[in-house]
Scaffold this motif. Structure first.
Motif, PDB file in Angstrom:
ATOM      1  N   GLY A 112       0.814  -1.211   0.000  1.00 33.75           N
ATOM      2  CA  GLY A 112       0.000   0.000   0.000  1.00 33.75           C
ATOM      3  C   GLY A 112       0.847   1.261   0.000  1.00 33.75           C
ATOM      4  N   LYS A 113       1.929   1.249   0.779  1.00 37.57           N
ATOM      5  CA  LYS A 113       2.809   2.415   0.833  1.00 37.57           C
ATOM      6  C   LYS A 113       3.440   2.687  -0.532  1.00 37.57           C
ATOM      7  N   SER A 115       2.459   1.708  -3.521  1.00 37.00           N
ATOM      8  CA  SER A 115       1.428   2.115  -4.476  1.00 37.00           C
ATOM      9  C   SER A 115       1.053   3.579  -4.285  1.00 37.00           C
ATOM     10  N   ASN A 116       0.988   4.024  -3.039  1.00 38.01           N
ATOM     11  CA  ASN A 116       0.641   5.421  -2.767  1.00 38.01           C
ATOM     12  C   ASN A 116       1.771   6.374  -3.126  1.00 38.01           C
ATOM     13  N   GLU A 117       3.011   5.913  -3.015  1.00 38.30           N
ATOM     14  CA  GLU A 117       4.131   6.720  -3.500  1.00 38.30           C
ATOM     15  C   GLU A 117       4.012   6.930  -5.003  1.00 38.30           C
ATOM     16  N   LEU A 119       1.241   6.795  -6.686  1.00 38.00           N
ATOM     17  CA  LEU A 119       0.060   7.640  -6.880  1.00 38.00           C
ATOM     18  C   LEU A 119       0.409   9.113  -6.711  1.00 38.00           C
ATOM     19  N   GLU A 247       1.343   3.224   5.208  1.00 36.34           N
ATOM     20  CA  GLU A 247       0.478   3.314   4.035  1.00 36.34           C
ATOM     21  C   GLU A 247       0.103   4.751   3.707  1.00 36.34           C
ATOM     22  N   PHE A 248       0.060   5.608   4.743  1.00 36.13           N
ATOM     23  CA  PHE A 248      -0.454   6.966   4.560  1.00 36.13           C
ATOM     24  C   PHE A 248       0.622   8.043   4.521  1.00 36.13           C
ATOM     25  N   VAL A 251       0.401   9.910   0.956  1.00 32.19           N
ATOM     26  CA  VAL A 251      -0.845  10.583   0.585  1.00 32.19           C
ATOM     27  C   VAL A 251      -1.395  11.500   1.668  1.00 32.19           C
ATOM     28  N   THR A 338      -7.682   1.102  -1.449  1.00 32.96           N
ATOM     29  CA  THR A 338      -7.593   1.423  -2.873  1.00 32.96           C
ATOM     30  C   THR A 338      -8.272   2.759  -3.127  1.00 32.96           C
ATOM     31  N   TRP A 339      -7.521   3.717  -3.626  1.00 31.50           N
ATOM     32  CA  TRP A 339      -8.048   5.056  -3.874  1.00 31.50           C
ATOM     33  C   TRP A 339      -8.740   5.094  -5.230  1.00 31.50           C
TER      34      TRP A 339
END
Length: 340
Positions: A112-113, A115-117, A119, A247-248, A251, A338-339
């Motif tokens: 998740g981390k 993927s968010n990077e 994103l 994960e956050f 974002v 999932t955003w």
């Protein structure tokens, strides 16, 4: 359904906190008073060295209101904790989690981390195609490939290797995300404990605020915030809170830092340097940061699996709930958000 209440930040020195019935009475240094109903608060974070009455501490402990005491530079001092929330069987299951299950949750958090990077880079590249687009596109693709090709079963050493590889890719292009002409806020590499420049000081402060959100989220659903899956476990280290925040980071924390810098809401003049604390925000800079942090927490987004929009500030609580549901056997696996 979880409710996003408010976090109260006490930033001025010598501010006193007293209990007045079912309200918090805030007495400022100049004698002014504010009254805040306790039922509107889920946490209080104070940077002040002013007195806090025992009645306030007791009320916070009874009502599950997090009460944390930080130094003026944002370093943790101590916190007040009330009775343990949730079912003891949930924590017992957390303590007895098998290595294979623990590593599966850790891998999901890391996926998740990363993927968010990717994103964050994609959004920056879309919004500012003229600024480092090709380099960021290459990094974005590399991060997505890394997240998508992570093996289903990995050792702790493999996880740390992938985490390090992703960090090198991500922070190699992080300078391209900073658009200000204030050279004092430019980024030349990650440093901490203590931070040595304004950009790193801002990142560290944002991570600290996110960590306290995640710590409170873990406690609110009955989890032990000191027993994690990705970070090592040692006395005094809130490993699960640190896990939840991974994960956050991109974002929430990093996106807010870029927002403050690129919109010129924060300048390099809003920092000061001390021998022990390194570089840190001044009172004026901290005020700007916390005002935007609260606005960010209230901003609503859409995520997969939930009808309607969700405040950003609730995401750590949703993931803490997801971990607790996994431990109770209500879901087969822990999944990152999932955003849409």
């Amino acid at each position: 359904m979880l409710q996003l209440w408010h976090t109260l930040y006490i930033t001025k020195p010598n501010t006193e906190l007293h209990l007045d019935g079912q309200a918090l009475r805030v007495v400022h240094g100049d004698g002014r008073e504010d009254h805040i109903p306790l039922h509107l608060l889920n946490s209080i974070i104070t940077f002040s060295y002013g007195p806090v009455s025992q009645n306030v501490m007791a009320a916070c402990a009874d009502k599950g209101i997090g009460l944390s005491f930080l130094s003026q530079t944002g370093r943790f001092r101590f916190r007040i904790q009330g009775k343990t929330q949730g079912n003891v069987l949930l924590r017992q299951r957390q303590y007895l989690l098998a290595d294979s299950e623990r590593l599966a949750v850790a891998a999901a958090i890391l996926r998740g981390k990363i993927s968010n990077e990717a994103l964050l880079l994609a959004r920056a590249r879309r919004n500012h195609p003229e600024h480092g687009g090709k380099q960021m596109k290459t990094a974005e693709i590399a991060l997505r490939n890394l997240a998508e090709t992570m093996p289903g079963t990995m050792s702790a050493e493999q996880l740390r290797g992938i985490e390090g590889q992703a960090a090198r890719i991500y922070f190699s292009v992080f300078p391209e995300l900073i658009l200000t002409d204030d050279v004092g806020l430019h980024f030349s590499g990650r440093n901490r404990r203590p931070p040595q420049d304004p950009c790193n000081a801002l990142l560290s402060f944002a991570y600290t605020m996110l960590m306290y959100e995640c710590l409170h989220a873990a406690e609110s659903v009955g989890l032990d915030p000191y027993v994690g899956v990705l970070h090592s476990i040692r006395p005094g280290k809130p490993s699960l809170a640190l896990d939840l925040m991974e994960e956050f980071r991109p974002v929430i924390s990093e996106r807010l830092v870029l927002h403050l810098i690129n919109l010129r809401m924060i300048s390099s003049q809003m920092f000061q340097t001390t021998d022990e604390e390194g570089v840190h925000l001044t009172d004026a800079g901290r005020k700007v940061f916390l005002e935007e942090w609260n606005r960010m927490r209230q901003r609503e987004i859409q995520i997969a699996g939930i009808d309607g929009r969700v405040p950003l500030g609730l995401l750590p609580y949703l993931q803490a709930q997801c971990i607790s549901r996994f431990l109770r056997g209500e879901v087969e696996k822990f999944l990152p958000i999932t955003w849409r």
